[in-house]
Design a protein around this motif. Structure first.
Motif, PDB file in Angstrom:
ATOM      1  N   LEU A   1       5.891   4.746   9.505  1.00 56.31           N
ATOM      2  CA  LEU A   1       6.179   5.902  10.367  1.00 56.31           C
ATOM      3  C   LEU A   1       7.550   5.823  11.028  1.00 56.31           C
ATOM      4  N   GLU A   2       8.180   4.657  10.950  1.00 55.14           N
ATOM      5  CA  GLU A   2       9.526   4.520  11.507  1.00 55.14           C
ATOM      6  C   GLU A   2      10.599   5.011  10.535  1.00 55.14           C
ATOM      7  N   HIS A   3      10.202   5.346   9.299  1.00 55.05           N
ATOM      8  CA  HIS A   3      11.165   5.732   8.271  1.00 55.05           C
ATOM      9  C   HIS A   3      11.012   7.213   7.911  1.00 55.05           C
ATOM     10  N   ASP A   4      12.090   7.777   7.367  1.00 54.31           N
ATOM     11  CA  ASP A   4      12.036   9.193   6.989  1.00 54.31           C
ATOM     12  C   ASP A   4      11.679   9.379   5.519  1.00 54.31           C
ATOM     13  N   ALA A   5      11.483   8.273   4.784  1.00 60.77           N
ATOM     14  CA  ALA A   5      11.084   8.354   3.381  1.00 60.77           C
ATOM     15  C   ALA A   5      10.378   7.073   2.986  1.00 60.77           C
ATOM     16  N   CYS A   6       9.364   7.203   2.108  1.00 65.53           N
ATOM     17  CA  CYS A   6       8.629   6.025   1.648  1.00 65.53           C
ATOM     18  C   CYS A   6       8.092   6.282   0.246  1.00 65.53           C
ATOM     19  N   ALA A   7       8.277   5.305  -0.640  1.00 66.18           N
ATOM     20  CA  ALA A   7       7.716   5.390  -1.988  1.00 66.18           C
ATOM     21  C   ALA A   7       6.301   4.828  -1.976  1.00 66.18           C
ATOM     22  N   PHE A   8       5.416   5.482  -2.716  1.00 67.07           N
ATOM     23  CA  PHE A   8       4.063   4.933  -2.828  1.00 67.07           C
ATOM     24  C   PHE A   8       3.533   5.148  -4.231  1.00 67.07           C
ATOM     25  N   ASP A   9       2.543   4.324  -4.587  1.00 67.12           N
ATOM     26  CA  ASP A   9       1.958   4.391  -5.920  1.00 67.12           C
ATOM     27  C   ASP A   9       0.501   3.981  -5.812  1.00 67.12           C
ATOM     28  N   THR A  10      -0.339   4.548  -6.661  1.00 62.61           N
ATOM     29  CA  THR A  10      -1.754   4.177  -6.659  1.00 62.61           C
ATOM     30  C   THR A  10      -2.082   3.380  -7.912  1.00 62.61           C
ATOM     31  N   GLU A  11      -2.930   2.382  -7.739  1.00 62.53           N
ATOM     32  CA  GLU A  11      -3.503   1.654  -8.878  1.00 62.53           C
ATOM     33  C   GLU A  11      -4.942   2.132  -9.010  1.00 62.53           C
ATOM     34  N   THR A  12      -5.323   2.576 -10.206  1.00 62.96           N
ATOM     35  CA  THR A  12      -6.643   3.163 -10.403  1.00 62.96           C
ATOM     36  C   THR A  12      -7.354   2.542 -11.596  1.00 62.96           C
ATOM     37  N   THR A  13      -8.617   2.918 -11.746  1.00 57.48           N
ATOM     38  CA  THR A  13      -9.434   2.347 -12.824  1.00 57.48           C
ATOM     39  C   THR A  13      -9.186   3.009 -14.169  1.00 57.48           C
ATOM     40  N   GLY A  14      -8.422   4.100 -14.209  1.00 57.23           N
ATOM     41  CA  GLY A  14      -8.175   4.800 -15.466  1.00 57.23           C
ATOM     42  C   GLY A  14      -6.984   5.728 -15.376  1.00 57.23           C
ATOM     43  N   LEU A  15      -6.842   6.608 -16.372  1.00 57.25           N
ATOM     44  CA  LEU A  15      -5.697   7.511 -16.441  1.00 57.25           C
ATOM     45  C   LEU A  15      -6.042   8.937 -16.042  1.00 57.25           C
ATOM     46  N   ASP A  16      -7.340   9.239 -15.922  1.00 58.28           N
ATOM     47  CA  ASP A  16      -7.758  10.588 -15.522  1.00 58.28           C
ATOM     48  C   ASP A  16      -7.902  10.627 -14.005  1.00 58.28           C
ATOM     49  N   PRO A  17      -7.054  11.420 -13.308  1.00 56.04           N
ATOM     50  CA  PRO A  17      -7.105  11.406 -11.842  1.00 56.04           C
ATOM     51  C   PRO A  17      -8.413  11.969 -11.273  1.00 56.04           C
ATOM     52  N   ILE A  18      -9.131  12.756 -12.072  1.00 55.74           N
ATOM     53  CA  ILE A  18     -10.369  13.359 -11.579  1.00 55.74           C
ATOM     54  C   ILE A  18     -11.509  12.341 -11.569  1.00 55.74           C
ATOM     55  N   THR A  19     -11.547  11.474 -12.575  1.00 56.22           N
ATOM     56  CA  THR A  19     -12.661  10.520 -12.690  1.00 56.22           C
ATOM     57  C   THR A  19     -12.305   9.101 -12.243  1.00 56.22           C
ATOM     58  N   SER A  20     -11.017   8.796 -12.157  1.00 53.91           N
ATOM     59  CA  SER A  20     -10.614   7.428 -11.815  1.00 53.91           C
ATOM     60  C   SER A  20     -10.818   7.123 -10.332  1.00 53.91           C
ATOM     61  N   GLU A  21     -11.043   5.847 -10.052  1.00 50.99           N
ATOM     62  CA  GLU A  21     -11.209   5.399  -8.663  1.00 50.99           C
ATOM     63  C   GLU A  21     -10.017   4.554  -8.245  1.00 50.99           C
ATOM     64  N   LEU A  22      -9.734   4.576  -6.972  1.00 49.69           N
ATOM     65  CA  LEU A  22      -8.647   3.758  -6.438  1.00 49.69           C
ATOM     66  C   LEU A  22      -9.004   2.280  -6.479  1.00 49.69           C
ATOM     67  N   VAL A  23      -8.044   1.475  -6.902  1.00 50.82           N
ATOM     68  CA  VAL A  23      -8.155   0.018  -6.832  1.00 50.82           C
ATOM     69  C   VAL A  23      -7.238  -0.509  -5.739  1.00 50.82           C
ATOM     70  N   GLY A  24      -6.113   0.187  -5.562  1.00 54.59           N
ATOM     71  CA  GLY A  24      -5.177  -0.240  -4.535  1.00 54.59           C
ATOM     72  C   GLY A  24      -4.033   0.750  -4.395  1.00 54.59           C
ATOM     73  N   MET A  25      -3.212   0.554  -3.362  1.00 55.38           N
ATOM     74  CA  MET A  25      -2.031   1.386  -3.137  1.00 55.38           C
ATOM     75  C   MET A  25      -0.863   0.474  -2.785  1.00 55.38           C
ATOM     76  N   SER A  26       0.344   0.879  -3.234  1.00 56.14           N
ATOM     77  CA  SER A  26       1.542   0.110  -2.894  1.00 56.14           C
ATOM     78  C   SER A  26       2.550   1.017  -2.209  1.00 56.14           C
ATOM     79  N   PHE A  27       3.368   0.427  -1.309  1.00 54.40           N
ATOM     80  CA  PHE A  27       4.326   1.180  -0.510  1.00 54.40           C
ATOM     81  C   PHE A  27       5.656   0.429  -0.461  1.00 54.40           C
ATOM     82  N   SER A  28       6.757   1.191  -0.425  1.00 55.63           N
ATOM     83  CA  SER A  28       8.072   0.580  -0.266  1.00 55.63           C
ATOM     84  C   SER A  28       9.005   1.561   0.437  1.00 55.63           C
ATOM     85  N   PHE A  29       9.637   1.106   1.509  1.00 49.03           N
ATOM     86  CA  PHE A  29      10.599   1.961   2.220  1.00 49.03           C
ATOM     87  C   PHE A  29      11.958   1.286   2.343  1.00 49.03           C
TER      88      PHE A  29
END
Length: 928
Positions: A352-380
């Motif tokens: 919240l101290e930054h005006d921009a942040c990159a993020f990415d999700t790690e999921t169980t598959g390639l279909d965003p409708i059926t896949s579940e989150l495994v983790g999230m990554s962030f970099s600012f």
């Protein structure tokens, strides 16, 4: 032992033109089509045939002895495309890296060098295969010499020995191929032959006289025009035979050891492939990390933890390790595992101290409708990233994800991602509505380099000189076990996931400057980025299907196919016929029924029965139309009717198509699973599929379609007074065009005239040729020519615009849409007419089609925002070309109609109005 002799230029040209409609261009702007195609053909040969001896023959620079004898030899050939010229030295370097001998002799063509070597190899007992698509090599076929013809890229090869050559060309000996070419000529080499003598006549003469010499010595007993032609062109025929003869006495030595297959110089080949950005070939040809694959197979892990321990012992295992690139260990970085609530709270506060942040999700598959989150990554900050594991249990996962709500829903913080639509869609399932400005590195790269690839690996290597770690290498089938992302412990995923976020941030910092430099800032931030939210919402919402309607339709179409099958066999007069076999259809149409005199054949001698060819032959016999109808029904069944139910999600019972923003070079959206852009719009059977797309319970299906948008854009861009007047008067543009062309009152225009004018309207503005228009309309070339001339006579400023936009492209190397979207045309100044002509047609097409794409994208953004602002519950659910479709609550239909009409028709001011056609119903068919 077997020797393969490759005709270099024949394969290079074939490779280049195979990619002419979609050339391979790397980040340096280098066209690598010829090189890529040549290497793939070579690799296919090495894999399939595993030759013991091999060489590649090139034509020499300058003329040959044939040019000295006949000045016009090959004179009709167009200038060698510049991209092929620049590719030759690189291809020779690649051949050198493969340690394959190159053959090139001054004054002699590659054909002659190959012919000489084949005969010398035969004398030493070697079986020799001459790899070329050119039929003239058939003259050399013997017990030990074969013609080895490559089929379409990746389609294998055809082997022709002396028997096959004689059967294919109706000869009594392979040597007669020389006489055949001497009589009928060879247009590809500008060998004249005898005027008026084609394949059939040449075969008949040779079956009677054996050779050209014997034929010319015995013309006294002949009569008529053929006798005159043979006698008048005697010298030309003899010269043609000489030109067609492949020499077998070229002054070149044959040493078997020089041709022996050797080990590839992988280091040199890797360097070349890296420079060309051939990542796929690096992985396929240069076999790194075989140790890792073997170790995994030997270890046979029984659970994910064992696999993770193995990786922990060797963190580089499973990677495509390319020494020329930096790897993770070589780049300063600090990657953190955030696995407690306290650490998460501190991370959120930092973000919240930054005006921009990159993020990415790690999921169980390639279909965003059926896949579940495994983790999230962030970099600012570059080199600094954080990984947050997510629990498999939904309640706990949702609670952890919601801790990042202050970031995700903060409109003041820019969200940076690579294909961020996927991440936004996944997060919707956890109750997160991402907000704020977006910077998608994939989209940014697409805007500045629409023809290139836009994957993270490719961009990291191109812009950061960095070889990424692929977490996908950790999962999949290993030995007897199927591993998933859930099996890999967070401490192992951490580096892989953090690197994704870190690289995304670094790419953003590079691409942001390029976006500014190339003038794409407005398109990125005001068109493409907002559209990500729109598309994510559409994909997540999905559309209902009436499965029972599709099942009934499937039964109906199956019955129709059975009926067509019976009718076609009856028309053909045969009891047995596999309509799905192009070979059998060709034989019935052209051998049995002889519906045309000179049917087209493939290089393998099979009749061409493609849809395009059969359409041009519709009027030749009713059976052709029936075959086309059969194929159309079969395609409907396989592509949609029987396939759509399989795409219904178990999550909510809907179909969720995926929209792609970075595929087409013109800016149009594409879609997949299902491909909605190819949903049929013509014909009752095709349109019937739309009946299966239905509104939700208590809702209506609402459709809005731009009316003739591309013609309206052409009228505006060209400023043609007649076209503008026709649109502004509210007249039927196609009838008005017909009236102008045929010089009659609009009331006297017939349906056939309007049909032709409509085809002209849409074809001519995209540079259709006289031949192309004649084929499409099934009219003579003279009538097609008159149509085109009449069109430009009545719309002169359209012609002026087309000439002007081509000239602009020549000067600046690209064209633009009304909104600044660029289409780069590196071949616009090519000296090769075919290559240049394709670029010229794109120069005309891109501003029109691209502007239409921009307009509907802007409309989608505005409609989405209006729905949000006015609290509309109805949803936009489908986009197909120039059409938008909505699931609308009945009490909102008037409000939705008003909003959609205002926003679609009010996107921009033009000299002609933008108009839409609207409709409602219970399903798509009723609404459209």
């Amino acid at each position: 032992m077997k020797l393969f002799l490759i005709d270099a230029y024949a394969i290079i040209y074939r490779s280049y033109y195979a990619f002419i409609k979609s050339p391979r261009i790397n980040s340096k702007g280098q066209n690598t089509s010829a090189i890529y195609g040549f290497v793939n053909t070579l690799e296919e040969l090495l894999r399939i045939q595993d030759p013991t001896h091999i060489a590649v023959a090139f034509d020499p620079a300058g003329g040959t002895f044939r040019h000295e004898m006949f000045e016009d030899y090959k004179s009709q050939r167009q200038e060698t495309p510049e991209d092929i010229r620049s590719a030759i030295p690189i291809i020779k370097d690649i051949i050198d890296a493969y340690n394959i001998k190159v053959l090139e002799v001054p004054r002699y063509e590659a054909d002659d060098v190959i012919g000489t070597m084949a005969k010398k190899a035969e004398a030493k007992g070697l079986d020799t295969y001459m790899m070329t698509p050119d039929k003239d090599f058939g003259q050399l076929a013997s017990k030990h010499i074969f013609l080895y013809k490559p089929l379409s890229l990746g389609g294998g090869f055809e082997k022709l020995g002396s028997k096959e050559v004689m059967e294919k060309y109706g000869l009594s000996s392979p040597e007669q191929m020389i006489d055949l070419l001497g009589l009928m000529g060879d247009a590809s080499d500008n060998i004249p032959g005898c005027p008026g003598v084609g394949l059939k006549t040449a075969q008949k003469l040779l079956s009677q006289y054996g050779t050209i010499e014997n034929l010319l010595d015995n013309t006294d007993g002949m009569k008529g025009v053929l006798k005159e032609r043979l006698e008048e062109n005697k010298e030309q025929i003899l010269m043609s035979k000489y030109l067609a003869t492949i020499k077998t006495d070229v002054p070149i030595d044959f040493n078997m050891e020089d041709f022996k297959r050797q080990e590839i110089n992988f280091d040199k080949l890797e360097t070349i492939f890296l420079d060309l950005e051939f990542q796929t070939l690096i992985k396929r040809v240069i076999k790194n990390d075989a140790r890792f694959v073997k170790a995994i197979d030997d270890k046979q892990p029984t659970q994910g933890e064992l696999f993770a321990e193995f990786i922990e012992e060797d963190p580089n295992a499973g990677r495509q390790s390319v020494s020329s690139y930096k790897e993770l260990k070589d780049v300063p970085h600090t990657y953190h595992l955030i696995d407690t609530d306290d650490r998460i709270n501190r991370l959120v506060a930092k973000i919240l101290e930054h005006d921009a942040c990159a993020f990415d999700t790690e999921t169980t598959g390639l279909d965003p409708i059926t896949s579940e989150l495994v983790g999230m990554s962030f970099s600012f900050e570059e080199g600094d990233a954080y990984y947050v594991p997510i629990d498999a249990k939904f309640d706990r996962a949702k609670a952890r994800v919601e801790k990042f709500n202050p970031f995700f829903e903060n409109e003041k913080i820019m969200k940076i991602g690579q294909n961020i639509k996927y991440d936004i869609t996944v997060l919707k399932k956890y109750g997160i509505n991402v907000k704020g400005q977006i910077f998608d590195t994939m989209i940014a790269h697409y805007l500045i380099n629409p023809e290139l690839r836009h994957g993270m690996d490719y961009m990291a290597e191109t812009y950061l000189n960095y070889q990424t770690i692929r977490i996908e290498s950790l999962i999949g089938k290993r030995g007897k076990n199927q591993l998933t992302m859930r099996d890999i412990i967070p401490s192992i995923i951490k580096d892989y996931a953090c690197e994704d976020a870190d690289i995304t941030l670094k790419l953003k910092n590079v691409l942001e400057k390029a976006i500014e430099k190339y003038g794409q800032k407005d398109l990125l931030y005001n068109v493409e980025s907002p559209l990500v939210y729109v598309l994510a919402d559409m994909e997540y919402t999905g559309v209902r299907l009436d499965v029972s309607a599709l099942e009934d339709f499937s039964k109906k179409l199956t019955e129709v196919m059975i009926q067509y099958d019976e009718e076609i066999r009856e028309m053909a007069g045969v009891a047995e016929l596999n309509i799905n076999s192009p070979k059998q259809i060709g034989e019935v149409l052209f051998d049995t029924m002889k519906i045309v005199n000179k049917p087209r054949k493939t290089k393998t001698g099979q009749y061409v029965t493609s849809e395009e060819v059969l359409e041009s032959l519709r009027s030749a016999h009713p059976i052709v139309g029936k075959i086309l109808e059969y194929r159309g029904v079969k395609k409907l069944l396989s592509s949609y009717v029987d396939t759509l139910p399989q795409l219904i999600s178990e999550t909510d019972g809907k179909v969720h198509t995926s929209y792609n923003q970075t595929v087409t070079s013109t800016g149009r959206l594409s879609s997949s699973n299902p491909n909605l852009q190819n949903i049929p719009v013509r014909g009752d059977q095709g349109r019937e599929i739309r009946r299966a797309f239905i509104a939700d319970e208590g809702c209506l299906f609402f459709s809005a379609d731009y009316s003739q948008i591309e013609l309206r854009i052409m009228a505006h861009l060209s400023g043609d007074k007649n076209m503008i007047e026709a649109f502004n008067s509210g007249a039927d543009i196609h009838a008005a065009t017909a009236a102008k062309i045929y010089k009659i009152p609009i009331e006297e225009v017939t349906e056939d005239m309007r049909r032709k004018a409509k085809t002209a309207n849409f074809g001519i503005i995209y540079g259709i040729s006289v031949f192309g228009l004649a084929e499409r309309l099934s009219v003579s070339r003279n009538e097609a020519r008159e149509l085109i001339e009449g069109y430009f006579e009545n719309f002169p400023q359209v012609k002026d615009y087309m000439d002007e936009v081509i000239e602009i492209a020549r000067v600046q190397g690209y064209v633009e849409t009304m909104f600044g979207r660029k289409r780069y045309l590196p071949d616009i100044n090519s000296r090769n007419m075919t290559v240049r002509g394709y670029a010229e047609r794109n120069a005309i097409n891109a501003p029109i089609q691209g502007t239409a794409a921009d307009i509907i994208k802007i409309a989608m953004n505005r409609i989405y925002n209006r729905f949000e602002e006015e609290g509309i519950r109805s949803k936009m659910i489908l986009q197909v070309h120039d059409e938008l479709n909505f699931n609308v609550y009945k009490d909102e239909i008037e409000q939705v109609t008003r909003i959609v009409t205002e926003e679609m028709e009010g996107v921009c001011e033009m000299s002609v109005p933008l108009k839409i056609d609207c409709g409602t119903g219970n399903n798509w068919l009723e609404a459209h």
